[in-house]
Enzyme design. Sequence first.
Site, PDB file in Angstrom:
ATOM      1  N   GLU A 141       0.850  -1.200   0.000  1.00 50.63           N
ATOM      2  CA  GLU A 141       0.000   0.000   0.000  1.00 50.63           C
ATOM      3  C   GLU A 141       0.885   1.249   0.000  1.00 50.63           C
ATOM      4  O   GLU A 141       1.921   1.285   0.655  1.00 50.63           O
ATOM      5  CB  GLU A 141      -0.913  -0.059   1.247  1.00 50.63           C
ATOM      6  CG  GLU A 141      -1.472   1.248   1.741  1.00 50.63           C
ATOM      7  CD  GLU A 141      -2.470   1.900   0.802  1.00 50.63           C
ATOM      8  OE1 GLU A 141      -3.314   1.208   0.224  1.00 50.63           O
ATOM      9  OE2 GLU A 141      -2.381   3.123   0.657  1.00 50.63           O
ATOM     10  N   CYS A 145     -13.400  -0.527  -8.322  1.00 47.83           N
ATOM     11  CA  CYS A 145     -14.440   0.481  -8.112  1.00 47.83           C
ATOM     12  C   CYS A 145     -14.693   1.256  -9.395  1.00 47.83           C
ATOM     13  O   CYS A 145     -15.401   2.259  -9.382  1.00 47.83           O
ATOM     14  CB  CYS A 145     -14.049   1.422  -6.975  1.00 47.83           C
ATOM     15  SG  CYS A 145     -12.448   2.180  -7.208  1.00 47.83           S
TER      16      CYS A 145
HETATM   17  N1  SAH Z   1      -8.843  -2.901   0.437  1.00 45.68           N
HETATM   18  C1  SAH Z   1      -8.486  -1.669   1.058  1.00 45.68           C
HETATM   19  C2  SAH Z   1      -8.936  -0.437   0.288  1.00 45.68           C
HETATM   20  C3  SAH Z   1      -8.381  -0.303  -1.068  1.00 45.68           C
HETATM   21  S1  SAH Z   1      -8.718   1.284  -1.759  1.00 45.68           S
HETATM   22  C4  SAH Z   1      -9.091  -1.579   2.445  1.00 45.68           C
HETATM   23  O1  SAH Z   1     -10.105  -2.205   2.716  1.00 45.68           O
HETATM   24  O2  SAH Z   1      -8.567  -0.851   3.258  1.00 45.68           O
HETATM   25  C5  SAH Z   1      -7.283   1.477  -2.772  1.00 45.68           C
HETATM   26  C6  SAH Z   1      -5.986   1.691  -2.002  1.00 45.68           C
HETATM   27  O3  SAH Z   1      -4.915   1.803  -2.948  1.00 45.68           O
HETATM   28  C7  SAH Z   1      -5.945   2.978  -1.200  1.00 45.68           C
HETATM   29  O4  SAH Z   1      -5.653   2.646   0.138  1.00 45.68           O
HETATM   30  C8  SAH Z   1      -4.802   3.790  -1.835  1.00 45.68           C
HETATM   31  O5  SAH Z   1      -4.057   4.534  -0.898  1.00 45.68           O
HETATM   32  C9  SAH Z   1      -3.945   2.718  -2.447  1.00 45.68           C
HETATM   33  N2  SAH Z   1      -3.085   3.084  -3.586  1.00 45.68           N
HETATM   34  C10 SAH Z   1      -3.314   4.016  -4.541  1.00 45.68           C
HETATM   35  N3  SAH Z   1      -2.358   3.968  -5.491  1.00 45.68           N
HETATM   36  C11 SAH Z   1      -1.495   2.971  -5.131  1.00 45.68           C
HETATM   37  C12 SAH Z   1      -0.308   2.429  -5.736  1.00 45.68           C
HETATM   38  N4  SAH Z   1       0.175   2.907  -6.862  1.00 45.68           N
HETATM   39  N5  SAH Z   1       0.283   1.397  -5.101  1.00 45.68           N
HETATM   40  C13 SAH Z   1      -0.205   0.892  -3.934  1.00 45.68           C
HETATM   41  N6  SAH Z   1      -1.315   1.384  -3.330  1.00 45.68           N
HETATM   42  C14 SAH Z   1      -1.962   2.395  -3.923  1.00 45.68           C
END
Ligand code: SAH
Length: 473
Positions: A350, A426
Amino acid sequence: MAESVKKYSKNEILEVTITDIGNDGEGIGKIDGYTLFIKDAVIGDTVRCKIMKAKKNYAYARLEEVIVPSEYRIRPACTISTRCGGCQIQSMSYERQLQFKQDKVRNNIVRLGGFDGDEIDSKMETIIGMDEPFRYRNKAQYPVGLNKEGKIVTGFYAGHSHNIIPSKECIIGIEENGIILDTIVGHMEANHISPYDEETGRGLVRHILIRKGFVSKEIMVCLIINYKGRNASGDYIPSQEQLCNKLSQIEGMKSISVSINTEKTNVIMGNEIHTIWGSDTITDTLCGLKFNISPLSFYQVNPVQTEKLYGTALEYAELTGNETVWDLYCGIGTITLSMSRKAREVYGVEIIPQAIDDARENARVNGITNASFYVGKAEEVLPRLYEEENIYADVICIDPPRKGCDQAALDTMLKMAPKRIVYVSCDSATLARDLRILVDGGYSIDKIRPCDMFSWSVHVETVVSLTLQDDKK
Ligand code: SAH
C-alpha cells in the site's frame, strides 16, 4: 453516406422519450439520431426538456417537465436530491438502479475490454444489492458556512461547486447526524463562533466529521478548525467544555476531537488532531476483525456491503489454508487480514504509510502473525521484490483506486503467474482495460460479480476471479 442529423440549438424546448441511462445516471433520449443527455430524467420517462448546450450530434438538456413518468420513476426520498452533488439517481427505483449497475459493468467489460458479450454474460453473477438502501454510510463530512441571510448552515456541496446546499438530514447517513449538527451549530450561534470562509480564509469551523461504528455503536465527532491559537482557558473552541458536555450526552458518543487545518485547500482534514473529550479512537468490527478508527484512518464507509464484497473476494480466492497470498493496494489491510485466516501467509502492499501502520496495528490487535506489509507503490514494490527476492504467490488479490493498475504491476503479476487473481474494482472501465491485459497474458475469467456499495449514486464495485490457463502453468 450517413444522412446529416438536424442540430438543435440552445433554449429550444423538445419532447423526448428516455431510452437509455448515461454513465453519470442521466437519461438519454434520441430525436432522429440527435442525442439528448438529461440529468434527473429516468429511463422510460417521456419528458419536456430545454437545450442548455448544443453540439453537432448531441446536447445537454435540462428536465422541464415529466409528461409521462416511467414505471421506474419514484419520488426521491430526499428533498434536495436534484441539487445535492452526492446522489445522482434518486428518482430511479432501487431495483432499476441495480439493473443499471449490472448492465454498466457488463457493457464496460464487453466494449472497453473487447470481450465477447455471450461469454461475459455466462460469467456474470447477479449484483449484490443492499437489503436496506438507506442509512448505510458510517461517515459524513459536513461543510459549515453562512447562507445569504448570514445564518450558519451545514449541508452538502452542490455538484461541481462549493455552494452548500443546507441539509442536516441525509437519508444515506446515520440518524444521529442531525442532532450532532444542531448541537454544534447551536453552540456556534450562542458563542458567536463563525464558520470558515473559503474566500477570505477567516472564521473558525470548516467541517464536521461524524463517524459511527455500526457494530460497536460508538460515535466520533471531529471539528475541523482554522485554528488561530488556543484561548486563555486553553480551548480550541470557545466554551469547549460546554460543547463537549452537550455532545457527550448523545448516545454512543465516545470521542470528540479537533483537527487543525489552516491551509487554503480543498483537503478537508488537517493532520494535527487533538482529542478534547473521551477516547482518541472508536472501535468497530468488520469481516470478523476488530479495527481502531481515528479521525484520519481510512475505513470503508458502507460496512454492511463491504463484508459482502470482501466476502465474495474471499470466496473467489478459494483458499485452503496452504496458500501464499499477495494483496495489492491493501489500505488498512481489511482484505489481507480477512484472508490471513485461510492462508499460510499474506502480504499487503500500500502506498500510504499511515494506512500500513494501521494495517500492522490491526494485525496485532487481532492476533494475526502471518501477515506482512510493505509501503510503496504496487508498481514499484512488486517488481523490486520479484527481482531481488524472487517472491511467489498462489493468489494475488488487487483492489486498486479508480485509475486501475499500472502496467508494471500487471507485468509483474503475469511473471509471478499465481494460479488465481482476484480483482476488486471500483471502476469497471479501468477494470475492463486491465482484464484484457490479464487475459492476453494467459488468464481466463471465471466469475464476475458486481456489488452495490452506494445506492442512489452511479458507483458500483465489482469482483472478478481469473485463473491461469493450463498451458501457461
Ligand atoms: N482494500 C483496502 C482499500 C483499497 S482502496 C481496504 O479495505 O482498506 C485502494 C488503495 O490503494 C488505497 O488505500 C490507496 O491509498 C492505495 N493506492 C493508490 N495507489 C497505489 C499504488 N500505486 N500502489 C499501492 N497502493 C496504492
